[in-house]
Design a protein around this motif. Sequence first.
Motif, mmCIF file in Angstrom:
data_model
loop_
_atom_site.group_PDB
_atom_site.id
_atom_site.type_symbol
_atom_site.label_atom_id
_atom_site.label_comp_id
_atom_site.label_asym_id
_atom_site.label_seq_id
_atom_site.Cartn_x
_atom_site.Cartn_y
_atom_site.Cartn_z
ATOM 1 N N PRO A 31 0.809 -1.227 0.000
ATOM 2 C CA PRO A 31 0.000 0.000 0.000
ATOM 3 C C PRO A 31 0.841 1.276 0.000
ATOM 4 N N THR A 32 2.030 1.210 0.565
ATOM 5 C CA THR A 32 2.908 2.387 0.561
ATOM 6 C C THR A 32 3.306 2.739 -0.864
ATOM 7 N N LEU A 33 3.683 1.744 -1.634
ATOM 8 C CA LEU A 33 4.075 1.980 -3.024
ATOM 9 C C LEU A 33 2.908 2.525 -3.836
ATOM 10 N N ILE A 34 1.734 1.955 -3.618
ATOM 11 C CA ILE A 34 0.550 2.433 -4.341
ATOM 12 C C ILE A 34 0.198 3.856 -3.924
ATOM 13 N N LEU A 35 0.326 4.158 -2.634
ATOM 14 C CA LEU A 35 0.042 5.516 -2.157
ATOM 15 C C LEU A 35 0.938 6.541 -2.852
ATOM 16 N N PHE A 36 2.224 6.257 -2.935
ATOM 17 C CA PHE A 36 3.147 7.167 -3.621
ATOM 18 C C PHE A 36 2.690 7.415 -5.052
ATOM 19 N N ALA A 37 2.387 6.344 -5.776
ATOM 20 C CA ALA A 37 1.990 6.476 -7.174
ATOM 21 C C ALA A 37 0.685 7.248 -7.326
ATOM 22 N N VAL A 38 -0.300 6.949 -6.479
ATOM 23 C CA VAL A 38 -1.600 7.620 -6.582
ATOM 24 C C VAL A 38 -1.467 9.110 -6.287
ATOM 25 N N VAL A 39 -0.751 9.460 -5.244
ATOM 26 C CA VAL A 39 -0.594 10.876 -4.900
ATOM 27 C C VAL A 39 0.106 11.631 -6.038
ATOM 28 N N ILE A 40 1.142 11.030 -6.592
ATOM 29 C CA ILE A 40 1.848 11.683 -7.707
ATOM 30 C C ILE A 40 0.914 11.837 -8.895
ATOM 31 N N LEU A 41 0.152 10.812 -9.232
ATOM 32 C CA LEU A 41 -0.779 10.922 -10.354
ATOM 33 C C LEU A 41 -1.833 12.003 -10.132
ATOM 34 N N VAL A 42 -2.379 12.069 -8.925
ATOM 35 C CA VAL A 42 -3.455 13.032 -8.639
ATOM 36 C C VAL A 42 -2.940 14.469 -8.581
ATOM 37 N N VAL A 43 -1.776 14.645 -7.989
ATOM 38 C CA VAL A 43 -1.248 16.003 -7.830
ATOM 39 C C VAL A 43 -0.569 16.511 -9.104
ATOM 40 N N VAL A 44 0.284 15.700 -9.694
ATOM 41 C CA VAL A 44 1.068 16.129 -10.862
ATOM 42 C C VAL A 44 0.233 16.022 -12.137
ATOM 43 N N LYS A 45 -0.663 15.030 -12.196
ATOM 44 C CA LYS A 45 -1.473 14.788 -13.398
ATOM 45 C C LYS A 45 -0.592 14.758 -14.648
ATOM 46 N N PRO A 46 0.360 13.817 -14.684
ATOM 47 C CA PRO A 46 1.299 13.797 -15.813
ATOM 48 C C PRO A 46 0.567 13.565 -17.149
ATOM 49 N N GLN A 47 1.051 14.247 -18.148
ATOM 50 C CA GLN A 47 0.502 14.091 -19.493
ATOM 51 C C GLN A 47 1.363 13.087 -20.232
ATOM 52 N N PHE A 48 0.797 11.941 -20.533
ATOM 53 C CA PHE A 48 1.547 10.885 -21.218
ATOM 54 C C PHE A 48 1.370 10.995 -22.706
#
Length: 150
Positions: free
Chosen positions: A133-150
């Motif tokens: 869950p720690t790894l998933i939390l890092f990824a989710v927070v980055i996706l939600v905050v940064v909203k990277p454009q792929f």
Amino acid sequence: MDAPSDAFLWVKALHIIAVVCWFAALFYLPRLFVYHAMSDDALSHERFQVMERKLYRGIMWPAMLATLITAHFLVDWGDATQHYHEALWFYLKVGLVALLVIYHVFCGYYRKKLMLDAHYKSHKFWRYFNEMPTLILFAVVILVVVKPQF
């Protein structure tokens, strides 16, 4: 862009609270599994069973359901202005949340296995299991905050 409605902000606040509660339980239950696997006496075994059951049923399930229900409303209300369904980051986040739900269910499965045999798996297994869950939390927070454009 219009300011979010009061209802939207209340649901967003409830969503954040539910996510925090769910993650607290997702972090703590596998930690209890570590200690449960290391326990040697019947009293400890019974104590961990009670703690794990109360955490899983009384906190994890309600927090997960509240997280998913409030998320549904946030996406439904916010999609008109945020266009979530057009963004790859959103689908990646939904996939990671689905993994968390699967992890959650596995926690329940493992909890029942530990009731039958506290040494079902080693404490080292549970230490590694606890990191997911720690790894998933890092990824989710980055996706939600940064909203990277792929």
